[in-house]
Design a protein around this motif. Structure first.
Motif, PDB file in Angstrom:
ATOM      1  N   LYS A 139       0.837  -1.194   0.000  1.00 27.28           N
ATOM      2  CA  LYS A 139       0.000   0.000   0.000  1.00 27.28           C
ATOM      3  C   LYS A 139       0.878   1.252   0.000  1.00 27.28           C
ATOM      4  O   LYS A 139       1.915   1.303   0.666  1.00 27.28           O
ATOM      5  N   LYS A 140       0.408   2.261  -0.712  1.00 27.46           N
ATOM      6  CA  LYS A 140       1.195   3.485  -0.859  1.00 27.46           C
ATOM      7  C   LYS A 140       1.473   4.139   0.486  1.00 27.46           C
ATOM      8  O   LYS A 140       2.560   4.682   0.716  1.00 27.46           O
ATOM      9  N   ARG A 141       0.524   4.079   1.416  1.00 29.08           N
ATOM     10  CA  ARG A 141       0.704   4.768   2.696  1.00 29.08           C
ATOM     11  C   ARG A 141       1.818   4.152   3.540  1.00 29.08           C
ATOM     12  O   ARG A 141       2.396   4.832   4.389  1.00 29.08           O
ATOM     13  N   ILE A 142       2.119   2.869   3.310  1.00 30.60           N
ATOM     14  CA  ILE A 142       3.229   2.239   4.021  1.00 30.60           C
ATOM     15  C   ILE A 142       4.553   2.833   3.553  1.00 30.60           C
ATOM     16  O   ILE A 142       5.501   2.991   4.340  1.00 30.60           O
ATOM     17  N   ILE A 143       4.617   3.205   2.279  1.00 30.89           N
ATOM     18  CA  ILE A 143       5.839   3.786   1.714  1.00 30.89           C
ATOM     19  C   ILE A 143       5.949   5.263   2.067  1.00 30.89           C
ATOM     20  O   ILE A 143       7.005   5.741   2.500  1.00 30.89           O
ATOM     21  N   THR A 144       4.848   6.008   1.896  1.00 27.25           N
ATOM     22  CA  THR A 144       4.903   7.446   2.178  1.00 27.25           C
ATOM     23  C   THR A 144       5.145   7.715   3.663  1.00 27.25           C
ATOM     24  O   THR A 144       5.591   8.806   4.025  1.00 27.25           O
ATOM     25  N   THR A 167      12.449  -0.930   5.358  1.00 19.19           N
ATOM     26  CA  THR A 167      11.198  -1.592   5.734  1.00 19.19           C
ATOM     27  C   THR A 167      11.286  -3.092   5.509  1.00 19.19           C
ATOM     28  O   THR A 167      10.487  -3.858   6.049  1.00 19.19           O
ATOM     29  N   GLY A 168      12.256  -3.526   4.682  1.00 14.69           N
ATOM     30  CA  GLY A 168      12.405  -4.941   4.377  1.00 14.69           C
ATOM     31  C   GLY A 168      11.445  -5.443   3.322  1.00 14.69           C
ATOM     32  O   GLY A 168      11.340  -6.656   3.111  1.00 14.69           O
ATOM     33  N   LEU A 169      10.770  -4.531   2.628  1.00 16.31           N
ATOM     34  CA  LEU A 169       9.760  -4.931   1.645  1.00 16.31           C
ATOM     35  C   LEU A 169      10.282  -4.958   0.216  1.00 16.31           C
ATOM     36  O   LEU A 169       9.614  -5.498  -0.665  1.00 16.31           O
ATOM     37  N   LEU A 173       0.411  -4.362   4.006  1.00 14.11           N
ATOM     38  CA  LEU A 173       0.570  -3.409   5.102  1.00 14.11           C
ATOM     39  C   LEU A 173       1.792  -3.712   5.966  1.00 14.11           C
ATOM     40  O   LEU A 173       1.867  -3.279   7.115  1.00 14.11           O
ATOM     41  N   ASN A 174       2.731  -4.473   5.427  1.00 16.63           N
ATOM     42  CA  ASN A 174       3.964  -4.834   6.133  1.00 16.63           C
ATOM     43  C   ASN A 174       3.696  -5.649   7.394  1.00 16.63           C
ATOM     44  O   ASN A 174       4.498  -5.648   8.328  1.00 16.63           O
ATOM     45  N   GLU A 175       2.559  -6.328   7.448  1.00 15.80           N
ATOM     46  CA  GLU A 175       2.274  -7.228   8.557  1.00 15.80           C
ATOM     47  C   GLU A 175       2.979  -8.563   8.311  1.00 15.80           C
ATOM     48  O   GLU A 175       3.219  -8.945   7.162  1.00 15.80           O
TER      49      GLU A 175
END
Length: 494
Positions: free
Chosen positions: A59-64, A94-96, A167-169
């Protein structure tokens, strides 16, 4: 003289760590497009947009959340370059993603208007894997201390799902057999609220052992198995169990500062014979120890890369209380402080330094909770064969390294999975010097070789760094007893 050594190292390291902020990324280059780049660093530009390219699942909000640059704000080009590089590092950490590249693009139609673009490639997020590893702390410990025993392997199945829901979960399920039978379940949600500052994690595990270490003699653990306790024909093969559950909350107040508080339940049971062999194995010589524990952690992480940092610093403080007075089985507290600094030099040289201090109370502690040097990164090079236990310790590690090579191989169509096509590989030659001191109030009874004395090691090695955070270290070291050895380890030494 030695008494003054550690305070001097500590103070010089502390002040250098904070001064490092102002020189971050001064040698890094960010791509600037659609303009002549000569002498533009002092030009003031306005950021009209920030674009994210390559996030198919995330999701973009995880990056921003990781981006400090603001749309509509003016910066000099030089300032913007530094901010883009810092944001690039934060997104990568973030490890993503396997790669993150930032770019400043000038608008040819409107003067001094720029667009910041972050290009990224997502990692592979689903990892079903077969477990097959050694139960011992490292390869050398298994080879020399355990005589390469074939019954000390662990095997099973583990399933890791990263970036759940984009969501990086993180979800982890594990079933392990062999030397240690362990079943665990964990789930982490990094952001619970809209401001993306509050996170939560939940973990459960249950373990069974048919062989455990019951004491430490000469800084080496002594193991006993079920057959030795009960006899070969007893039919009993479990001498210890452990149930563990934890609930933690994190608060990320800024890009670099994170607070965490964890409440965890720990229940250990052993066969009655263990308590007779070592009355201090659990608290008060009982066959069962139950504790409800609380831990607070503060972390300021300004490193460029988490897996193998080359610049920046890390401050990590942990305060822990084992036993909150509910079960009355244990009453123990500890404080741990770690300061790491990484600094680039000229000609592809880098220097790294780390200071770790630990103190705990009371003097008499159960064997199962007694800490020291010898586990994970709490280890001086050259002491891989030893576990130096104590109530207090201080450790300083330093490395000077030079990058020998760095390149990226693209497997192309030979690799059907896009996330594995590009393989970055870098190699670093290094020299190192480690030193420390472990205070152990029980050293007379366990015949320690290294506690209550100044210890050190020095040597040279080679670090191999590749994708998905993989680091392999090849090191030749000499310790305070003039014992020399070649060791292979994983993860960065500092």
């Amino acid at each position: 003289m030695r008494a003054l050594l550690f305070p001097i190292i500590f103070c010089s390291f502390y002040f250098n760590a904070f001064s490092q902020i102002s020189v971050q990324n001064k040698n890094e280059r960010i791509k600037v497009s659609n303009i002549d780049t000569d002498s533009i660093d002092k030009r003031i530009v306005n950021v009209k947009d920030i674009r994210i390219v390559g996030n198919k699942k995330t999701k973009k909000r995880i990056i921003t959340r990781e981006i400090d640059i603001e749309v509509g704000k003016g910066y000099t080009v030089g300032e913007l370059k530094k901010l883009v590089k810092l944001d690039e590092n934060k997104i990568f950490n973030t490890g993503l993603f396997t790669s993150v590249i930032g770019e400043i693009s000038f608008d040819p139609a409107i003067e001094n208007q720029v667009e910041v673009i972050f290009f990224m490639e997502e990692r592979w997020y689903i990892w079903p894997s077969i477990i097959f590893n050694l139960a011992d702390r490292n390869f050398s410990d298994w080879l020399f201390n355990q005589n390469a025993a074939t019954d000390r392997f662990e095997y099973g199945f583990r399933f890791d799902q990263y970036n759940v829901r984009g969501l990086n979960e993180k979800l982890r399920v594990m079933a392990q057999f062999g030397f240690k039978r362990r079943f665990s379940l964990g789930y982490r949600i990094p952001y619970l609220n809209k401001k993306q500052k509050l996170g939560m994690g939940l973990n459960f595990s249950y373990s069974e052992f048919d062989q455990i270490d019951i004491t430490n003699v000469g800084d080496k653990r002594l193991f006993i198995d079920a057959d030795s306790l009960f006899g070969d024909n007893s039919g009993r093969n479990i001498i210890s169990t452990n149930f563990y559950a934890s609930l933690d909350f994190t608060y990320r107040e800024s890009f670099y500062n994170t607070h965490a508080i964890a409440l965890f339940y720990d229940q250990i049971t052993v066969a009655d014979t263990i308590s007779s062999l070592n009355p201090s194995y659990l608290n008060d010589g009982e066959p069962e120890q139950i504790s409800l524990n609380l831990r607070y952690n503060f972390r300021r992480d300004f490193r460029d890369r988490n897996n193998y940092p080359l610049k920046g610093f890390l401050i990590d403080v942990a305060v822990e209380k084992n036993g909150l007075g509910i079960f009355n089985d244990i009453n123990q507290g500890s404080i741990k402080l770690k300061l790491n600094q990484y600094k680039p030099l000229k000609y592809n040289f880098n220097v790294a330094s780390s200071v770790t201090g630990y103190t705990s109370f009371p003097k008499q502690q159960p064997y199962t909770t007694l800490r020291g040097l010898g586990f994970a990164n709490e280890l001086l090079k050259g002491y891989e064969l030893y576990v130096i236990q104590g109530q207090h310790y201080i450790m300083h590690k330093s490395e000077l390294k030079k990058r020998i090579f760095s390149f990226e191989t693209n497997l192309g169509k030979l690799m059907p999975l896009k996330q594995f096509r590009k393989i970055p590989i870098a190699g670093y030659f290094k020299v190192f010097f480690d030193q420390g001191y472990v205070q152990n109030n029980l050293s007379v009874t366990n015949e320690s070789l290294f506690s209550n004395r100044y210890i050190y090691s020095y040597g040279a090695g080679f670090d191999l760094v590749t994708f998905y955070d993989a680091v392999v270290r090849f090191e030749y070291s000499i310790n305070a007893l003039n014992e020399a050895g070649f060791f292979i380890n994983v993860k960065a030494g500092i």
